[in-house]
Design an enzyme around this catalytic site. Structure first.
Site, short mmCIF file in Angstrom:
data_model
loop_
_atom_site.label_atom_id
_atom_site.label_comp_id
_atom_site.label_asym_id
_atom_site.label_seq_id
_atom_site.Cartn_x
_atom_site.Cartn_y
_atom_site.Cartn_z
N GLU A 489 14.02 20.93 -17.17
CA GLU A 489 14.80 21.13 -18.38
C GLU A 489 16.11 20.35 -18.23
OE1 GLU A 489 14.34 25.05 -19.81
OE2 GLU A 489 15.51 24.70 -21.62
N GLU A 766 20.92 32.75 -14.84
CA GLU A 766 20.55 32.68 -16.25
C GLU A 766 20.31 34.08 -16.83
OE1 GLU A 766 16.82 30.66 -16.93
OE2 GLU A 766 17.37 30.29 -19.02
C1 BGC Z 1 17.88 27.21 -21.79
C2 BGC Z 1 19.09 27.89 -22.34
C3 BGC Z 1 19.10 27.63 -23.81
C4 BGC Z 1 17.90 28.35 -24.35
C5 BGC Z 1 17.78 28.36 -25.82
C6 BGC Z 1 16.68 27.86 -22.36
O1 BGC Z 1 15.51 27.32 -21.90
O2 BGC Z 1 17.88 27.18 -20.41
O3 BGC Z 1 20.15 28.06 -21.60
O4 BGC Z 1 20.27 27.82 -24.46
O5 BGC Z 1 16.71 27.88 -23.76
O6 BGC Z 1 16.54 28.68 -26.25
#
Ligand code: BGC
Length: 886
Positions: A489, A766
């Site tokens: 990502e 996260e």
């Molecule tokens: C990310 C986030 C993001 C979110 C929104 C995730 O996969 O890591 O931090 O803001 O998706 O859907």
């Protein structure tokens, strides 16, 4: 870090530091024709105040002097020292200027001129570029990650009498240049990631010292990077910007006799397959040292077996100079332990979750292959790579068989604390001895931002939390602000930065980097005003493509520029982003319609509310449309303020009216007559309180009390996601519930900030429970151990716990308002403002609160202690004692 203000009394005249140029750390190759200047006055007699300044600009051997307008003419211009307009004629490409500043106080005496700053313009006109992007002829399948990069070279002559040489360089993909066998500069992952089709950054290097009279050679390593490497999750996409891999550079030589020569990339360069066999941001790098060609970037190397190159297309108008610093390696860490896993695996533990890569020093037979696999956490004693999803995150080095070999991958980075080492040569014990001798080190990399903010307190857990925020910021400011640094990502999610921007601006000088990223945001905005979920945009699956407007994420367009203005005093960023910001609000206005409620469409809402089910992080306690309308009000208000600063009266009036209407609609729809909200959840109250959406003081008090009650009912465990978390502490402390704010901050049960710390976190996670209380890794698809968003509380720690905040843009006025509590006996914050260093520190002693505050010269301050009348402070050091609040 700058010196603390010296003892001013013993100095009769002010002392000025070398001026700074725009937001550059090193003003070489800048893109501004009229760069603004800032300076700090490091010492001055007590009570001294700048009333005039003089800027001396030396260009082409002539010096011109520019003085601020006389204060008697009714202007306050003479007091300015931050981002002061360029005084001379505009710069042309390659122009060099030496700038010094002198200042005058009310007594009429001038200071000595400051030390000089030399600045140099880059290539400002498309016509300056004669180089063409060149790369090897493509003969590989463009749809695989297994594409072997190439290296390029070229020989050239340098006459005697060289006085100056500059390399202007960029790439389609990533590049590292060498001249005569030596690396050019220390930038890493250049040219970074921008919307390449519109804005491709180039770097300027002073390479004079690398050249010799006679035969010379220049070479370039290339990698796929973000340009054509795999990007995105669920398989991702390749060749997002093109399928070539090219170097674009121009070496410019200037001689004493005035002669100029240019060595550009063109058809005359040669190419060969790289010893790098494959390389990807997510996957890591494979390097076969047996395929290295010693001397390839030196003159006299026989490249007759090499191939020619192909020229690619590029519009020179898209080439831009950087506005912020490059990515560099800033620190090296040695492993703290070498573990053996249950399977017999050997695992390095660096003791810190970090972002970078490993450098190895190894000896062994040719053809030996060493594999390094990285992970953020262990599970059952082995590296846990599941959270990395489809990122291979491994580096593979094949030895050439030289007596000692040193290697570090070039075009990749990883987020890790643990590294599994396999294939290490040297027999049993070999790895242990080599690790002890420093053969494997982690090299920490990120955008080389200047640190500006520090916090400490009497609570070691709180200090560790703050450290974790700093580490998460470092790991996610890798050319662009990313969500995470480890899985497939690592993209510029707008919402993550939106909530973290105030903290980021407190910890580091992000002004240059983020104003560049905001340009990309504006470029990527759709014609209807939609702000993408992530900037730069990559194609993505289902709900992310086509792009749709989403609250809190799209609001990066309004709130990030405003934060930069507040923290760095830069009106220019408001001017540059105004159109983007208002287009976002206009879009939301159309979507909301006459009801002024944005209550339709896809929303992420209070993303990752701990109550949301792991598979649906958007399913929060707080109504997602309540979130959307609150942000609509906030952004409309912000655009009104931007317009006010920019002197756009009509826009100021219309957006202010809109903001009022949205606020009223919000209150009508979501706040009941007793102050209860339709979503009876902390995020709802935090939004309403912080965004000023409850105007009636009685209702406001009721709402604040209900928020505090909810926190207590949850036993102080956190109940907010990305949207509520950055606001909830302020919502409590600003509306009479400081104790509850401390209870929330200091809670240790899951979910809470200190739960993570007690679980051994060294970065911010996260998910509140990325590591579950039973010590296992959260099974969710999205389980990063390095996401800065929930670390946004650090800004509150600076502003409220220690008590240091800007009270006017750029800290021209500072607010010291410590709010002791939570059983802390001490807290302190320091901040390097555009005016100089400021700090505040407090201690509880003998039932008293002892406070020390330092105001830099050029700023003013207000000291607001609990239970005492506010006091104005002048530059200097101030000590006060106050009764301890009950
Ligand atoms: C990310 C986030 C993001 C979110 C929104 C995730 O996969 O890591 O931090 O803001 O998706 O859907």
């Amino acid at each position: 870090m700058s010196r603390p203000p010296a003892d001013r009394a013993d100095r009769a005249v002010p002392v000025v530091e070398a001026p700074r140029v725009e937001h550059h750390r090193e003003p070489l190759g800048i893109g501004e024709r009229a760069p603004r200047l800032s300076w700090r006055i490091v010492s001055a007699p007590e009570g001294w105040r700048q009333t005039a300044y003089r800027v001396n600009v030396e260009r082409d051997g002539a010096t011109t002097s520019h003085e601020s307008q006389d204060p008697d003419q009714g202007t306050e211009q003479g007091a300015d020292q931050v981002l002061v307009a360029w005084p001379g004629r505009p710069l042309g490409s390659r122009d060099v200027a030496v700038v010094r500043v002198a200042v005058r106080g009310a007594d009429g005496a001038w200071s000595a001129p400051s030390p000089p700053t030399t600045l140099e313009a880059g290539l400002l006109d498309p016509a300056d570029w004669v180089a063409r992007p060149v790369g090897a002829t493509l003969n590989e399948n463009p749809n695989t990650d297994d594409r072997r990069p190439s290296i390029l070279r070229k020989e050239f002559e340098v006459r005697a009498g060289l006085v100056r040489a500059r390399l202007y360089a960029t790439a389609h993909g990533l590049q590292e240049a060498e001249i005569n066998g030596r690396r050019v500069g220390a930038d890493t992952l250049a040219p970074g990631w921008t919307v390449y089709g519109e804005r491709l950054r180039y770097a300027t290097h002073d390479v004079t010292e690398l050249l010799e009279t006679g035969a010379n050679a220049i070479g370039a390593w290339l990698g796929d990077g973000w340009y054509r490497g795999r990007l995105g999750w669920r398989g991702g996409f390749r060749n997002v910007y093109g399928d070539d891999q090219s170097f674009l550079a121009q070496l410019e030589l200037v001689y004493a006799d005035g002669g100029r020569e240019v060595v550009p990339t063109d058809w005359s360069w040669r190419s060969a397959p790289s010893p790098i066999l494959r390389s990807g941001i997510y996957d890591g790098e494979d390097h076969d040292a047996r395929a290295e060609q010693p001397g390839w970037s030196r003159a006299g190397f026989d490249d007759s077996a090499w191939d020619g190159v192909q020229e690619r297309r590029r519009d020179p108008a898209t080439l831009v100079a950087p506005t912020g610093p490059p990515v560099r390696v800033t620190q090296e860490l040695r492993p703290v332990r070498l573990l053996t896993g249950p399977s017999g695996s050997r695992i390095l533990d660096f003791g810190q979750n970090l972002v970078g890569r490993v450098r190895m020093r190894v000896s062994g037979p040719a053809g030996t292959t060493v594999t390094l696999r990285t992970a953020e956490v262990l599970q059952d004693g082995e590296i846990c790579t599941r959270p990395l999803r489809a990122a291979r995150s491994a580096d593979i080095y094949t030895l050439a068989g030289r007596p000692v070999e040193e290697w570090e991958p070039r075009f990749t980075y990883h987020g890790f604390r643990y590294v599994e080492v396999s294939g290490w040569p040297g027999g049993p014990g070999g790895l242990d001895d080599d690790v002890a001798a420093g053969a494997l080190v982690a090299r920490v990399l990120h955008t080389d931002l200047e640190r500006t903010g520090w916090f400490t307190s009497s609570d070691p857990l709180l200090n560790r939390l703050h450290e974790n925020v700093v580490w998460s910021m470092r790991g996610n400011f890798v050319d662009l602000p990313t969500d995470c640094p480890q899985r497939d990502e690592r993209i510029g999610w707008t919402g993550d930065l939106q909530v973290f921007a105030p903290t980021a601006s407190t910890l580091f000088d992000v002004s240059g980097m983020l104003s560049g990223w905001l340009r990309d945001l504006a470029v990527e905005q759709l014609p209807d005003g939609t702000v993408p979920w992530f900037v730069p945009v990559i194609p993505a699956v289902d709900k992310w493509t086509p792009m749709r407007p989403g609250a809190a994420w799209g609001d990066a367009a309004t709130l990030v520029p405003w934060t930069l203005y507040e923290r760095f005093g830069d009106e220019g960023v408001l001017r540059a982003q105004f159109d983007s910001a208002r287009r976002w609000v206009d879009l939301v206005d159309r979507l909301a319609g006459p009801s002024r409620l944005w209550d339709t469409g896809f929303q992420l809402g209070d993303w990752l509310d701990p109550a949301a089910p792991p598979e649906d992080p958007a399913d929060a306690r707080t109504d997602r449309y309540l979130v959307a309308t609150a942000y609509f009000a906030r952004s409309a208000r912000t655009v009104a303020r931007m317009a006010e600063v920019l002197g756009l009266d009509a826009e100021h009036a219309s957006y202010a009216a809109l903001a009022d209407e949205v606020a009223a609609a919000f209150e009508g729809a979501y706040v009941a007559g007793d102050g209860r909200m339709s979503s009876d959840a902390p995020t709802a109250y935090a939004l309403a309180l912080r965004f000023g959406l409850i105007t009636d003081p009685v209702l406001r008090e009721a709402a604040a009390s209900r928020l505090a009650e909810l926190v207590r009912q949850a036993d102080n465990r956190i109940a907010t996601g990305f949207v509520g978390t950055p606001l909830v502490s302020d919502a409590l402390s600003a509306d009479g519930h400081l104790d509850t704010a401390y209870d929330l901050l200091l809670e240790r049960d899951c979910p809470s900030w200190l739960y993570q710390v007690e679980q051994g976190a060294t970065t911010v996670w996260e998910r509140w429970d990325s590591l579950l209380p039973d010590g296992t890794v959260n099974p969710g698809q999205m389980t990063s151990f390095n996401h800065y968003a929930l670390g946004a509380v650090a800004d509150w720690m600076h502003r409220v716990v220690a008590g240091l905040a800007p009270d006017a843009p750029g800290y021209r006025r500072i607010r010291f308002a410590p709010r002791p509590g939570g059983g802390l006996t001490h807290a302190a914050a320091r901040h390097l403002t555009p005016y100089g260093e400021t700090s505040v520190s407090w201690r509880t002693e003998g039932g008293e609160l002892r406070v020390e505050a330092v105001v830099p010269i050029g700023a003013t301050a207000v000291l607001d202690l609990p239970g005492a009348a506010a006091e104005e402070l002048a530059p200097g050091t101030h000590r006060r004692t106050a009764p301890l609040p009950p």
